[in-house]
Design a protein around this motif. Structure first.
Motif, short mmCIF file in Angstrom:
data_model
loop_
_atom_site.label_atom_id
_atom_site.label_comp_id
_atom_site.label_asym_id
_atom_site.label_seq_id
_atom_site.Cartn_x
_atom_site.Cartn_y
_atom_site.Cartn_z
N ASP A 11 6.72 3.60 -2.46
CA ASP A 11 5.94 4.16 -3.56
C ASP A 11 6.06 3.30 -4.81
OD1 ASP A 11 5.15 6.27 -1.94
OD2 ASP A 11 6.54 7.72 -2.83
N ALA A 12 7.25 2.81 -5.09
CA ALA A 12 7.46 1.96 -6.27
C ALA A 12 6.66 0.67 -6.14
CB ALA A 12 8.94 1.66 -6.45
N GLU A 21 3.94 0.23 -4.33
CA GLU A 21 2.52 0.57 -4.41
C GLU A 21 2.11 0.84 -5.86
OE1 GLU A 21 -0.63 3.77 -2.50
OE2 GLU A 21 1.21 3.30 -1.43
N ASN A 22 2.93 1.58 -6.58
CA ASN A 22 2.61 1.89 -7.98
C ASN A 22 2.54 0.62 -8.83
OD1 ASN A 22 2.50 4.63 -7.47
ND2 ASN A 22 4.62 4.98 -8.06
N ARG A 23 3.38 -0.35 -8.53
CA ARG A 23 3.43 -1.58 -9.32
C ARG A 23 2.31 -2.55 -8.97
NH1 ARG A 23 2.59 -5.60 -11.40
NH2 ARG A 23 4.02 -7.14 -12.26
N LYS A 32 -0.45 -2.23 -6.30
CA LYS A 32 -1.78 -1.85 -5.78
C LYS A 32 -2.86 -1.81 -6.85
CE LYS A 32 -4.09 1.45 -2.76
NZ LYS A 32 -3.93 2.68 -1.97
N PRO A 33 -2.60 -1.25 -8.05
CA PRO A 33 -3.68 -1.18 -9.04
C PRO A 33 -4.26 -2.54 -9.43
CG PRO A 33 -1.88 0.27 -9.67
CD PRO A 33 -1.39 -0.56 -8.51
#
Length: 125
Positions: free
Chosen positions: A26-27, A29-31, A33-34
């Motif tokens: 999750d960390a 992806e949050n960092r 992916k955007p």
């Protein structure tokens, strides 16, 4: 009077290894992916599922090679990528930048670690 040692001890971490792995993913992806489509190594037509294994591989490789710089182990990582890539469609040339970003990412700090340790100039992108 007897004291129960468990009453005064700090609560233990009840996370399972699977929980920790999910939080780590999750960390990442949050960092990453955007801004994936703006990353200098992004290839048109590729998706998060192609890059996620590269970020994970970079993060996990840094843990395995503690104290080493990315450039010191890059050739070894290139060889290992063939097995580590899972379902990713990326070859090493496409994955390399994401692997390095995963290597540099420090989830506990909430951002990238000091990239000056691994590169001659500031990180762009």
């Amino acid at each position: 009077m007897t004291h129960n040692l468990h009453d005064s001890a700090a609560p233990s971490d009840t996370r399972t290894p699977a929980d920790a792995a999910a939080e780590g993913q999750d960390a990442l992806e949050n960092r990453f992916k955007p801004g994936l489509a703006q990353a200098p190594y992004y290839s048109v037509g590729r998706h998060w599922n192609d890059y996620a294994p590269a970020y994970r591989f970079g993060r996990d490789s840094r843990q395995r090679h503690g104290g080493c710089r990315f450039g010191q182990v890059e050739r070894q990582l290139q060889r290992e990528w063939v097995q580590a890539r899972d379902q990713s469609r990326l070859g090493w040339i496409e994955a390399r930048g994401a692997v390095e970003d995963g290597w540099e990412f420090d989830a506990d700090a909430g951002d990238d670690v000091d990239v000056a340790l691994d590169s001659p100039g500031p990180k762009v992108g």
